[in-house]
Design a protein around this motif. Sequence first.
Motif, PDB file in Angstrom:
ATOM      1  N   VAL A  35       0.044  12.450 -20.768  1.00 34.02           N
ATOM      2  CA  VAL A  35       0.355  13.478 -19.779  1.00 34.02           C
ATOM      3  C   VAL A  35       1.731  14.091 -20.073  1.00 34.02           C
ATOM      4  O   VAL A  35       2.768  13.429 -19.956  1.00 34.02           O
ATOM      5  CB  VAL A  35       0.369  12.867 -18.354  1.00 34.02           C
ATOM      6  N   GLY A  36       1.731  15.353 -20.468  1.00 30.44           N
ATOM      7  CA  GLY A  36       2.980  16.074 -20.676  1.00 30.44           C
ATOM      8  C   GLY A  36       3.306  16.883 -19.427  1.00 30.44           C
ATOM      9  O   GLY A  36       2.406  17.252 -18.672  1.00 30.44           O
ATOM     10  N   GLU A  85       7.938  11.339 -12.326  1.00 32.93           N
ATOM     11  CA  GLU A  85       7.787  10.013 -12.923  1.00 32.93           C
ATOM     12  C   GLU A  85       6.413   9.765 -13.546  1.00 32.93           C
ATOM     13  O   GLU A  85       6.230   8.821 -14.315  1.00 32.93           O
ATOM     14  CB  GLU A  85       8.071   8.936 -11.879  1.00 32.93           C
ATOM     15  N   ALA A  86       5.434  10.609 -13.222  1.00 30.01           N
ATOM     16  CA  ALA A  86       4.111  10.431 -13.819  1.00 30.01           C
ATOM     17  C   ALA A  86       4.052  11.005 -15.236  1.00 30.01           C
ATOM     18  O   ALA A  86       3.139  10.694 -16.007  1.00 30.01           O
ATOM     19  CB  ALA A  86       3.053  11.118 -12.951  1.00 30.01           C
ATOM     20  N   THR A  87       5.023  11.828 -15.584  1.00 27.78           N
ATOM     21  CA  THR A  87       5.018  12.481 -16.901  1.00 27.78           C
ATOM     22  C   THR A  87       5.313  11.469 -18.005  1.00 27.78           C
ATOM     23  O   THR A  87       6.275  10.714 -17.927  1.00 27.78           O
ATOM     24  CB  THR A  87       6.066  13.612 -16.930  1.00 27.78           C
ATOM     25  N   GLN A  88       4.455  11.500 -19.039  1.00 27.39           N
ATOM     26  CA  GLN A  88       4.629  10.561 -20.155  1.00 27.39           C
ATOM     27  C   GLN A  88       5.267  11.226 -21.369  1.00 27.39           C
ATOM     28  O   GLN A  88       5.747  10.543 -22.271  1.00 27.39           O
ATOM     29  CB  GLN A  88       3.270  10.001 -20.575  1.00 27.39           C
ATOM     30  N   LEU A  89       5.210  12.551 -21.432  1.00 27.41           N
ATOM     31  CA  LEU A  89       5.696  13.247 -22.621  1.00 27.41           C
ATOM     32  C   LEU A  89       6.560  14.425 -22.193  1.00 27.41           C
ATOM     33  O   LEU A  89       6.084  15.338 -21.519  1.00 27.41           O
ATOM     34  CB  LEU A  89       4.506  13.752 -23.446  1.00 27.41           C
ATOM     35  N   GLY A  90       7.819  14.380 -22.594  1.00 22.39           N
ATOM     36  CA  GLY A  90       8.736  15.464 -22.266  1.00 22.39           C
ATOM     37  C   GLY A  90       8.850  16.436 -23.431  1.00 22.39           C
ATOM     38  O   GLY A  90       8.148  16.306 -24.438  1.00 22.39           O
ATOM     39  N   PRO A  91       9.747  17.408 -23.290  1.00 23.98           N
ATOM     40  CA  PRO A  91       9.960  18.362 -24.377  1.00 23.98           C
ATOM     41  C   PRO A  91      10.789  17.742 -25.497  1.00 23.98           C
ATOM     42  O   PRO A  91      11.372  16.672 -25.328  1.00 23.98           O
ATOM     43  CB  PRO A  91      10.756  19.468 -23.684  1.00 23.98           C
TER      44      PRO A  91
END
Length: 483
Positions: A311-312, A318-324
């Motif tokens: 998940v990006g 906090e649920a995001t697994q992939l940042g920029p």
Amino acid sequence: MRAQPKASHFISGTWAEDPTGDVIESVFSATGEVIARLHEATPALIDRALDAALAAQADWAARAPVERGRILQRAAALLRARNRALSELETLDTGKPLQETLVADAASGADALEYFAGFAATVTGQTIPLGRDMAYTLREPLGVCAGIGAWNYPIQIACWKAAPALAFGNAMVFKPSEMTPLSALALAEIFAEAGLPAGLFNVLQGRGGVGAALASDPRVAKLSLTGSVPTGRKVAAAAGAALKPVTMELGGKSPLIIFDDADLDNAVGAAMLANFYSSGQICSNGTRVFAHRAVKPAFLQRLAARTAKIVGGDPLDEATQLGPLISEAHLARVLGYVAGAKAEGARLVCGGARLERPGAFMAPTVFADVTDSMTLAREEVFGPVMAVLDFDEEDEVIARANATEFGLAAGVFTRDLARAHRVIGRLQAGTCWINAYNLTPVEMPFGGVKASGYGRENGHAALEHYTRVKSVYLGLGDVDAPY
Ligand code: NAD
């Protein structure tokens, strides 16, 4: 600007500014928003910081180690108490998801402070019997140490350098990366609050020129750099000219070898961690994944299925697994490697493009059928791009894994423990994992060989790099002079 610090620098226990220094902007790469505007350190500020460090160090070195440790313990407790705020700051500065920064950045820095706080009071020398006479050794601090950081783990890097330096009686002048200037300042404030005397931990902002000024200054007794190989060569050359000791934590192109008897789900999970955590911006990443030909189809199939679920999104969620990635410029560079890999004949399994949303986001990317001579298998990409290579034989994969200028890390997945140890024994890498990847507890020395650097951070090994041995011969009888 939502993360503007009180000033750009922290010198001698207080904030410092010189607006004539060139501007440095910190950008939240998920949105392009400028979150802070700072200035590079001018020569006058560099001078002030080095003088302050020099003035403070002798008294600090003369304190009982347990007392130094107590202050570091207090700093660690403050880091833990403020973990959420520090993690949010790190997320804004680096773009890494909060899900990661909450557990991997300030927390790892606190680990280092706790570890070296306890270590400080255990440091002893040797007594050496020599018949009538004897000798003993003392472990002494080096003086003023300069730390120069990369942008991927800013507060962790600052702590991994400051904790052993301070614990063993040194002072530090730290220059964070110009891409991520903020968390080192927060650390400096925390040290001051914990009771660290003024001048022992100073932060100077700047680009390479400020780093170079530190590297060549005679007041600096030791340098520790975390950065790329080209920067490492420059800093090591400057330090070499002055015969200064250096610790070099540089880049890598590390192999992760998956044998046909490996637990495949664990191997897939490790390969994903080794390529997609922090959007692949980790020096020790296992970016050459050697999959045994017998398990390659199943490996790729499970890998693609799990990668599709990453998940990006907003890194502050906090649920995001992939940042920029760290910046648009870096994203463009990584996409250049993707285009090159396609042109050289690698097979794109998934990803390969930027995400359809604002910000420097890139889809987690897997290439299969990568061969040793492709650019993707030779150069550090520093993005979420996994290269999967095939192999058949143990000897073959070891030779191919070692055929690189780098030697930072390596991993092996197999259920055959004899093979695991045999293979690890022959891999040219400073930090290795068996049936795990990228775990770097402070108790374990970390560092590379070959062009990935020298010296070690963490563990007992750090003592060698922040102290020197003084030998003392103790004459207990008459002097036996022939004249
Ligand atoms: P970089 O080499 O561009 O910069 C690193 C630091 O060196 C920055 O603070 C920069 O301002 C400074 N610098 C640049 N030129 C200098 C000079 N001539 N003299 C003194 N200092 C100078 O690296 P980066 O892009 O910030 O970070 C990514 C690189 O860091 C990757 O290659 C990665 O593998 C490596 N890295 C290594 C480790 C490790 O522990 N081995 C950890 C994290 C990152």
